[in-house]
Design a protein around this motif. Sequence first.
Motif, PDB file in Angstrom:
ATOM      1  N   TRP A  22       0.834  -1.208   0.000  1.00 46.69           N
ATOM      2  CA  TRP A  22       0.000   0.000   0.000  1.00 46.69           C
ATOM      3  C   TRP A  22       0.871   1.261   0.000  1.00 46.69           C
ATOM      4  O   TRP A  22       0.674   2.176  -0.802  1.00 46.69           O
ATOM      5  CB  TRP A  22      -0.901  -0.044   1.224  1.00 46.69           C
ATOM      6  N   LEU A  23       1.843   1.293   0.902  1.00 50.32           N
ATOM      7  CA  LEU A  23       2.734   2.452   0.997  1.00 50.32           C
ATOM      8  C   LEU A  23       3.606   2.592  -0.245  1.00 50.32           C
ATOM      9  O   LEU A  23       3.925   3.716  -0.661  1.00 50.32           O
ATOM     10  CB  LEU A  23       3.613   2.342   2.240  1.00 50.32           C
ATOM     11  N   LEU A  24       3.985   1.473  -0.829  1.00 49.16           N
ATOM     12  CA  LEU A  24       4.807   1.515  -2.042  1.00 49.16           C
ATOM     13  C   LEU A  24       4.059   2.204  -3.180  1.00 49.16           C
ATOM     14  O   LEU A  24       4.628   3.034  -3.902  1.00 49.16           O
ATOM     15  CB  LEU A  24       5.204   0.096  -2.458  1.00 49.16           C
ATOM     16  N   VAL A  25       2.779   1.882  -3.338  1.00 48.88           N
ATOM     17  CA  VAL A  25       1.982   2.506  -4.393  1.00 48.88           C
ATOM     18  C   VAL A  25       1.831   4.002  -4.134  1.00 48.88           C
ATOM     19  O   VAL A  25       2.028   4.827  -5.043  1.00 48.88           O
ATOM     20  CB  VAL A  25       0.589   1.841  -4.493  1.00 48.88           C
ATOM     21  N   ILE A  26       1.501   4.384  -2.891  1.00 50.13           N
ATOM     22  CA  ILE A  26       1.338   5.799  -2.557  1.00 50.13           C
ATOM     23  C   ILE A  26       2.637   6.562  -2.794  1.00 50.13           C
ATOM     24  O   ILE A  26       2.641   7.662  -3.366  1.00 50.13           O
ATOM     25  CB  ILE A  26       0.881   5.954  -1.090  1.00 50.13           C
ATOM     26  N   THR A  27       3.748   5.975  -2.354  1.00 49.06           N
ATOM     27  CA  THR A  27       5.049   6.633  -2.514  1.00 49.06           C
ATOM     28  C   THR A  27       5.433   6.755  -3.983  1.00 49.06           C
ATOM     29  O   THR A  27       5.971   7.786  -4.412  1.00 49.06           O
ATOM     30  CB  THR A  27       6.136   5.847  -1.756  1.00 49.06           C
ATOM     31  N   PHE A  28       5.136   5.721  -4.754  1.00 54.63           N
ATOM     32  CA  PHE A  28       5.452   5.772  -6.185  1.00 54.63           C
ATOM     33  C   PHE A  28       4.658   6.880  -6.882  1.00 54.63           C
ATOM     34  O   PHE A  28       5.209   7.635  -7.696  1.00 54.63           O
ATOM     35  CB  PHE A  28       5.150   4.427  -6.840  1.00 54.63           C
ATOM     36  N   LEU A  29       3.366   6.982  -6.564  1.00 49.76           N
ATOM     37  CA  LEU A  29       2.544   8.042  -7.158  1.00 49.76           C
ATOM     38  C   LEU A  29       3.102   9.414  -6.802  1.00 49.76           C
ATOM     39  O   LEU A  29       3.236  10.297  -7.663  1.00 49.76           O
ATOM     40  CB  LEU A  29       1.099   7.927  -6.657  1.00 49.76           C
ATOM     41  N   GLN A  30       3.455   9.572  -5.532  1.00 52.13           N
ATOM     42  CA  GLN A  30       3.943  10.866  -5.057  1.00 52.13           C
ATOM     43  C   GLN A  30       5.296  11.208  -5.672  1.00 52.13           C
ATOM     44  O   GLN A  30       5.526  12.339  -6.113  1.00 52.13           O
ATOM     45  CB  GLN A  30       4.029  10.827  -3.526  1.00 52.13           C
ATOM     46  N   PHE A  31       6.208  10.231  -5.744  1.00 51.58           N
ATOM     47  CA  PHE A  31       7.535  10.470  -6.309  1.00 51.58           C
ATOM     48  C   PHE A  31       7.471  10.758  -7.805  1.00 51.58           C
ATOM     49  O   PHE A  31       8.297  11.502  -8.338  1.00 51.58           O
ATOM     50  CB  PHE A  31       8.441   9.265  -6.047  1.00 51.58           C
ATOM     51  N   SER A  32       6.507  10.161  -8.487  1.00 47.28           N
ATOM     52  CA  SER A  32       6.375  10.386  -9.924  1.00 47.28           C
ATOM     53  C   SER A  32       5.979  11.828 -10.221  1.00 47.28           C
ATOM     54  O   SER A  32       6.441  12.418 -11.202  1.00 47.28           O
ATOM     55  CB  SER A  32       5.334   9.428 -10.513  1.00 47.28           C
ATOM     56  N   LEU A  33       5.123  12.387  -9.371  1.00 43.92           N
ATOM     57  CA  LEU A  33       4.613  13.736  -9.619  1.00 43.92           C
ATOM     58  C   LEU A  33       5.515  14.825  -9.058  1.00 43.92           C
ATOM     59  O   LEU A  33       5.539  15.949  -9.579  1.00 43.92           O
ATOM     60  CB  LEU A  33       3.207  13.869  -9.011  1.00 43.92           C
ATOM     61  N   TYR A  34       6.249  14.509  -8.020  1.00 39.72           N
ATOM     62  CA  TYR A  34       7.044  15.500  -7.304  1.00 39.72           C
ATOM     63  C   TYR A  34       7.918  16.382  -8.198  1.00 39.72           C
ATOM     64  O   TYR A  34       7.893  17.616  -8.073  1.00 39.72           O
ATOM     65  CB  TYR A  34       7.866  14.782  -6.222  1.00 39.72           C
ATOM     66  N   PRO A  35       8.697  15.825  -9.149  1.00 36.83           N
ATOM     67  CA  PRO A  35       9.554  16.700  -9.969  1.00 36.83           C
ATOM     68  C   PRO A  35       8.772  17.718 -10.798  1.00 36.83           C
ATOM     69  O   PRO A  35       9.264  18.818 -11.067  1.00 36.83           O
ATOM     70  CB  PRO A  35      10.294  15.710 -10.872  1.00 36.83           C
TER      71      PRO A  35
END
Length: 675
Positions: A22-35
């Motif tokens: 669950w956290l991996l998916v949330i973190t991946f979504l967030q890291f993808s958009l961050y830049p």
Amino acid sequence: MQNRTEEKLLIPEYQILCVASWLLVITFLQFSLYPLLKKILLQYAFPAAFAASLLIFTFLTWYCGLARIPVQLAIVPFILLFVYNLYRREYVFSEIKKEWHWELIFLIFFFLMLTVRFVNPTISYAEKFMDHAFLASIMRSPVVPPLDPWFAGGTMDVYYYLGYWIFGCLGIVSGVPSSVAFNLSLPTVLGVAAVTVYAIGTLLLDRFRWLPLLIFFIPNPSFFYQIIMGKGLNSVLWDSTRTITNTINEYPLFSFTWGDLHAHVISIFNQVFLIFLLLYLCKYWESLKSREKWIMCGLAALSLGSMPLINTWDVLIYAPITIVIATLIILGCRKRGQNISSWGHLIAIPPVSILIYLPFYLTLQTSTGGIGIVKTPSDPFQFLLVNGWFIAIFLLLLIKDIRRRPYLLLIAVPFILAGYTAAAIAAIPLIYFIAKKERCIPDLLAIFGLLILILVELFYLKDNMGDTYFRMNTVFKCYLPAWIILGTSASVMVGAWLARPGRIPVIPVKKSAVLAIFVIGILFVTPFVVPLDLNYGSRSLDGLAYIDTTHPGDAGGVAYLRNLTGDERIVEAVGGDYTYYSRISSFTGIPTIIGEPFHEFMWRGDTTGWYSTRPADIKSIYEDPDQTVVLMKKYNATLLYVGDVERETYNVSLPSTGLEPVYSGQGTDIYRIAG
């Protein structure tokens, strides 16, 4: 057939894997958009990416559901964006290392709430049956509009369901079953909300940036009043939210502790995100380039546009706030002689917010009864027991203004004469904030929050709650946003006051860290010390684990049904709302003929007479063998459930033909229509 006690859901290692996935998916979504946000929001890009990525993911999955294609495809744009960022070398370790404190805040609040859910995970009382029913239905069949698990043949186009859609799709993508996703959702809401609120504190304060986080921990004054009155701890929390007669007065600490995955709680992360975006635009509008303005206004439109689908009441509050703030920015631009091209982006927010989810409005079947005038307003003492912290802080900080212009106190007179004393109390700080020659952002928030309190004293939205509870929903759904807005405003004002020279000296970093660790440690221990389990605790993240011991017959039947796929409809006993009835549809997401009747009546009304017809047909299905199969086919029901509840409710008599037994165990039998 395996019993639920033999399922991997009950294995601690599997639950840990669920949390990690669950956290991996949330973190991946967030890291993808961050830049993408980094050049616009600078130091705020990392925290803003949590809520922004979640809303974008939701938007994409919703349109996948509308198009009847797999919602997993919504992850593809994030994968492409992540690869593009890698290609552009946007992930610089030295830069990401500076963002660790944002990630830490998210994880602290996530795991703090996860601890609360671990202590009391059960899907067993209040609105939890409904919340899980919607979540499970969406995960079984992620289509738009989602199937209504409590009204066979109906869909959720009568209710705001997007909050359940968010976490249902997260569950699908991360591979987490609904009974565990249920207990990971509120931790996600709190984690994302907390990191955004801390960003607001950082935006508005140089010191004491953590103070706005107190909105999640402070109970209302009524909580302490109940203790003083000698009430037991087990009733204090509940009674503090039923302070104003015939209304509900929830605040975040109660809402998260109580644990209903309900629309008004889910919406908190989106509320604070929109507040952050609007405040950022207020502060930095002129420094943004045109492209950056479009992106920021686009995010604001996405946040505002998601509100009617997550918790419709919120848009009634935040749409006017958005328009007012946009107007203030525009007036400032005009005052400085800037042309329309510098503020045209703001005008686009309201129409874009409607357009992005336009299919939702075109299929919406629900309606409101209009606006009514409150004839029995809040008792002023009860009003202060709910809102007293904020009123007191505002009056203390405004004391110089009151001494300078005491005549403004006369604003209270017309309200008092009309019988609205509580509104008069809120009107006093309101008029002084409005009368300020120079207003800062916290003043503006205070004005919005106080206006909410006054309007709720004067008006209410009509619904089907009857004459006694005529304003219950209005107060309930408006007071939580008011708490967030007023709490943010008051905490920022207090932080600014404390930071003045000579007040509180700067604490060394090491001492601050030790103090923070001590406080956080206490918070994590509290759920195990304070009795939060309400006698339902099972020390698990599986919200259905408790039925293994309390209802073993249902445990096996539910396990069998949760493994079924495809278009199924089930018959089960119907009874009162907020009881153990409707448990099979609630636990599995498989639509039943009628679940909790009053809930459906609130959403659908009874223009076709279903309110009496459906329960009567269910009774005939169980008691009249000649009608069993005929009535099941009337509702396209494929399965018939016979457990302890059905035998206690009906004189069960089933036909000898037309039904095939597909499951039997510990007093529970499940049949399928033959052929």
